[in-house]
Motif scaffolding. Structure first.
Motif, PDB file in Angstrom:
ATOM      1  N   ILE A   1       1.703  -4.324  -6.282  1.00 52.34           N
ATOM      2  CA  ILE A   1       3.104  -3.509  -7.291  1.00 52.34           C
ATOM      3  C   ILE A   1       3.044  -3.216  -8.126  1.00 52.34           C
ATOM      4  O   ILE A   1       2.774  -4.094  -8.628  1.00 52.34           O
TER       5      ILE A   1
ATOM      6  N   LEU B   1       2.985   1.577  -2.879  1.00 52.01           N
ATOM      7  CA  LEU B   1       1.827   1.579  -4.599  1.00 52.01           C
ATOM      8  C   LEU B   1       2.032   3.927  -4.459  1.00 52.01           C
ATOM      9  O   LEU B   1       1.273   4.067  -5.689  1.00 52.01           O
TER      10      LEU B   1
ATOM     11  N   GLU C   1       0.733  -1.702   0.228  1.00 54.21           N
ATOM     12  CA  GLU C   1      -0.074  -0.164  -0.100  1.00 54.21           C
ATOM     13  C   GLU C   1       0.965   1.390  -0.006  1.00 54.21           C
ATOM     14  O   GLU C   1       0.684   2.633  -0.680  1.00 54.21           O
TER      15      GLU C   1
ATOM     16  N   ALA D   1      -4.265  -0.242 -10.814  1.00 57.86           N
ATOM     17  CA  ALA D   1      -3.878  -0.243  -9.551  1.00 57.86           C
ATOM     18  C   ALA D   1      -4.848  -0.203  -8.540  1.00 57.86           C
ATOM     19  O   ALA D   1      -5.573  -0.626  -7.436  1.00 57.86           O
TER      20      ALA D   1
ATOM     21  N   THR E   1      -4.250  -4.991  -2.763  1.00 59.04           N
ATOM     22  CA  THR E   1      -2.660  -4.435  -2.851  1.00 59.04           C
ATOM     23  C   THR E   1      -1.702  -4.537  -4.248  1.00 59.04           C
ATOM     24  O   THR E   1      -1.335  -5.845  -3.470  1.00 59.04           O
TER      25      THR E   1
ATOM     26  N   GLY F   1      -0.696  -7.923  -7.370  1.00 61.76           N
ATOM     27  CA  GLY F   1      -1.254  -7.883  -6.147  1.00 61.76           C
ATOM     28  C   GLY F   1      -1.163  -9.153  -4.998  1.00 61.76           C
ATOM     29  O   GLY F   1      -1.471 -10.162  -5.586  1.00 61.76           O
TER      30      GLY F   1
END
Lengths: 151, 151
Positions: free
Chosen positions: B39, A148, A145, B28, B37, B54
């Motif tokens: 990346i 991100l 998170e 995303a 979540t 994710g």
């Protein structure tokens, strides 16, 4: 010891409080050097927030509690709670902190804003597999998170 | 089809190439809305880099490959490799992409720079536990390294 107790001796020997943020940064760098990737302020399933939580290459979970001064340590009665959520637990303090007062069954890191050293290794208390799995997933999602935001 | 083949029809219907970075961002965000979540640019154990990887709340591993245009898809012969590293696999494209040409056994996300929608769900092919464990740890450490820069 109650929070309100005066601690004159300890305070006299530690006139200034260390910058916890800097200690955290130095400690995170040390951990990275040791192969442990850490994030700051990781909220554990118990609701408590670890100053630093890190994962080693084999999934070892490490928690580090940064103490900016004696008062900070004395007012924290719940640090033993961390044992339930990691394989290794360390306190990280600056070299001005009277390290003798830290419990011997914990690891000890002496840090500054740029790095640090493991002065005393932590005993290892292995997490149960199911807890490790849940913690690793929580750590992964939490770290992602944050990452991100860079996308 | 070989890389060098001209694809006049497809190119004519897609005069511009989509900005993969924007599609990645929108995707995303969609994933996050779905509780996953992610990346960007996660390097898999096979050496291949997933555009987005994710983790869901139960540890489900999702991989999304973003395609900026037909040529980008046609020149990628190795996308089936991703199946080995996730529970669900999606292509993400813009609404200008001729989605019919994407394989039906993959999930489909239509995205723009701000969000997206799952247009076709991915079949689920569950990872073996040991692989899931290793992947989750790699993901966690990779994400934490990126988050660390913010300390």
């Amino acid at each position: 010891m109650a929070v309100s107790d005066p601690i004159p001796t300890a305070r006299a020997s530690n006139p200034a409080i260390d910058d916890a943020r800097l200690l955290m940064r130095g400690t995170a760098r040390l951990l990275l050097d040791l192969g442990i990737t850490a994030i700051a302020e990781f909220t554990l399933p118990c609701g408590r927030r670890a100053d630093l939580a890190g994962l080693g290459p084999k999934g070892e979970m490490v928690i580090v509690e940064v103490k900016s001064g004696v008062q900070d340590f004395r007012t924290d009665e719940k640090w033993p709670d961390y044992f339930a959520w990691c394989d290794r637990f360390y306190f990280a303090v600056s070299d001005r902190f009277p390290a003798d007062m830290l419990p011997e069954q914990t690891g000890l890191i002496i840090a500054d804003g740029f790095g640090g050293a493991v002065v005393r290794e932590s005993p290892i208390a292995k997490l149960a597999p199911a807890r490790r799995k849940a913690l690793t997933l929580k750590f992964a999602r939490n770290a992602a998170e944050r990452a991100l935001r860079a996308i």
